[in-house]
Scaffold this motif. Sequence first.
Motif, mmCIF file in Angstrom:
data_model
loop_
_atom_site.group_PDB
_atom_site.id
_atom_site.type_symbol
_atom_site.label_atom_id
_atom_site.label_comp_id
_atom_site.label_asym_id
_atom_site.label_seq_id
_atom_site.Cartn_x
_atom_site.Cartn_y
_atom_site.Cartn_z
ATOM 1 N N GLU A 89 -7.538 9.281 7.017
ATOM 2 C CA GLU A 89 -6.480 10.276 7.217
ATOM 3 C C GLU A 89 -7.140 11.642 7.144
ATOM 4 N N SER A 90 -7.042 12.375 8.230
ATOM 5 C CA SER A 90 -7.694 13.686 8.276
ATOM 6 C C SER A 90 -7.187 14.566 7.128
ATOM 7 N N PHE A 146 -10.975 8.661 3.624
ATOM 8 C CA PHE A 146 -11.007 7.196 3.716
ATOM 9 C C PHE A 146 -10.159 6.607 2.579
ATOM 10 N N ARG A 147 -9.159 5.796 2.940
ATOM 11 C CA ARG A 147 -8.301 5.197 1.906
ATOM 12 C C ARG A 147 -7.719 3.887 2.413
ATOM 13 N N LYS A 148 -7.154 3.116 1.495
ATOM 14 C CA LYS A 148 -6.496 1.861 1.821
ATOM 15 C C LYS A 148 -5.270 2.115 2.707
ATOM 16 N N MET A 149 -5.025 1.243 3.666
ATOM 17 C CA MET A 149 -3.806 1.338 4.478
ATOM 18 C C MET A 149 -2.574 1.030 3.614
ATOM 19 N N GLU A 150 -1.468 1.759 3.866
ATOM 20 C CA GLU A 150 -0.210 1.553 3.139
ATOM 21 C C GLU A 150 0.915 1.272 4.133
ATOM 22 N N PRO A 151 2.046 0.729 3.644
ATOM 23 C CA PRO A 151 3.144 0.367 4.561
ATOM 24 C C PRO A 151 3.570 1.505 5.500
ATOM 25 N N HIS A 152 3.608 2.742 5.008
ATOM 26 C CA HIS A 152 4.079 3.840 5.865
ATOM 27 C C HIS A 152 3.098 4.153 6.999
ATOM 28 N N ASP A 153 1.901 3.564 6.957
ATOM 29 C CA ASP A 153 0.893 3.797 8.008
ATOM 30 C C ASP A 153 1.089 2.898 9.227
ATOM 31 N N VAL A 154 1.992 1.922 9.135
ATOM 32 C CA VAL A 154 2.103 0.932 10.219
ATOM 33 C C VAL A 154 2.301 1.574 11.596
ATOM 34 N N LEU A 159 -26.404 -0.442 -1.486
ATOM 35 C CA LEU A 159 -25.392 0.420 -0.865
ATOM 36 C C LEU A 159 -24.925 1.446 -1.892
ATOM 37 N N PRO A 160 -24.423 2.584 -1.429
ATOM 38 C CA PRO A 160 -23.870 3.578 -2.369
ATOM 39 C C PRO A 160 -22.694 2.995 -3.157
ATOM 40 N N ASP A 161 -22.348 3.623 -4.283
ATOM 41 C CA ASP A 161 -21.256 3.141 -5.137
ATOM 42 C C ASP A 161 -19.882 3.578 -4.654
ATOM 43 N N SER A 162 -19.839 4.536 -3.748
ATOM 44 C CA SER A 162 -18.528 4.962 -3.247
ATOM 45 C C SER A 162 -18.628 5.304 -1.753
ATOM 46 N N THR A 163 -17.487 5.264 -1.088
ATOM 47 C CA THR A 163 -17.448 5.499 0.361
ATOM 48 C C THR A 163 -17.729 6.973 0.646
#
Length: 388
Positions: free
Chosen positions: A278-279, A228-236, A219-223
């Motif tokens: 996130e666009s 594309f990023r980790k979900m954070e609390p403000h995304d709920v 697989l590639p080494d990066s997305t």
Amino acid sequence: RHKFWETQPVGQFKDLGDTSLPEGSIEPPTPLSEVKQEPYNLPNLYEWITCDMESAEMCTEVYNLLTNHYVEDDENMFRFNYSKEFLHWALRPPGYYRSWHIGVRVKNSKKLVAFITGVPAKIRVRDTVVTMAEINFLCVHKKLRSKRLAPVMIKEVTRRVHLENIWHAAYTAGVVLPTPISTCQYWHRSLNPKKLMDVGFSRLGARMTMSRTIKLYKLPDSTVTPGFRKMEPHDVPAVTRLLRNYLKQFVVAPDFDENDVEHWLLPKENVVDSYLVESPETHEITDFCSFYTLPSSILGNQNYSTLKAAYSYYNVSTKAPLLQLMNDALIVAKLKDFDVFNALDVMQNETFLKELKFGPGDGKLHYYLYNYRLKHVLRASELGLVLL
Ligand code: MYA
Ligand code: JJ1
């Protein structure tokens, strides 16, 4: 055939295909005053306990029981090894009941020998949202098997669920019981093919060498998906909207609110991972993917003791192709050192499984509802529910 299950309000084999029976509850609720007030009788040497999963000691006892006695594959080569952090998370969602975390101890030695749990969940079946218990972690010590302890445990958890005025449940099992609402196939995507072969999880394919196999699963080494990023609390709030809208299309799916999404989907180290897109232009949240961490003990291998497995959880694509989103999930799972990425053929998963080089496993997972009948068996792709 099923001396216990024949007495329970579940779909029965003899009724399969009888479409004159209505969909919905099999039996009506009874007045709470008519629910049995005392626990069911256990054989004399044993006693019920309510497990305080806040207590580190209790959590360790449960962890040890499951580590040694919980679910194995059909050849007893691997056993699920849920971590303590995972159990703590899985058993304490919003509105959980302590009384639904049930243990059985030996009176003399106080040794924990059996366990069963429920957690509350709102589950939509077609147009109806039903408050249910999700039943999981039913486990009886290997030395106490086949003594009809499981039916007593199931009746006791049912009684404690009824005491909260809840009359339905959802559960999954690897065994066929009366009667599945759907049957799903496990699929596996090798991330560390060499180790998977060494431990007997997979085998060299026909006309394949080890080096060709390793290359096949590289697989590639990066997305690759921009934003594309980790979900954070403000995304709920945004993730809740995205997921609610997505899950509408399935016949059976959880009815998640923001509290549920915060609990079940906010990343928790070594328990649950969630990523979103996130666009870069509009900052809208357009896509989401998640997986949970469930290692298995490798039984009797000289070189390895644990298989690190990620399990696909909830995924939503509205803008990025689902295939690309899941390929990014594979990339992060590989970077996090997972050996294998597992998925069921639920929701839209069939659209990426083959293309992303997942292969079918030897395990199936059957989904069940307690006290709720459906007229027809569902296709796996009609299920929008993943239980842990
Ligand atoms: S699924 C994971 C289950 N756990 C394991 O597989 C771990 C390893 N195995 C064990 O610990 C034991 O073999 C278990 C059975 C405990 C599974 N679900 O005591 P017995 C029926 C339901 O002599 P044992 C999960 O956690 C069996 O058909 N029933 O057997 C979800 C037979 O009944 P019948 C099962 O092997 C659990 C009876 O038990 C299962 O010593 C959902 C035999 O009892 C099973 N997985 O112990 C539970 N396996 O004669 C139901 C066997 O009729 C929840 N049996 O065929 C229902 C909803 C309750 C709440 C309702 C609220 C309203
Ligand atoms: O993990 C599972 N099977 C593996 C290992 C098989 C080992 C021998 N029995 C398997 N591996 C093949 C992978 C291969 C990778 C390259 C591509 C082709 C495929 O098939 C199975 C699922 O398939 N797991 C189990 O059997 C565990 C129990 C499943 C039932 C779970 C009950 C859940 C409890 C409810 O809460």
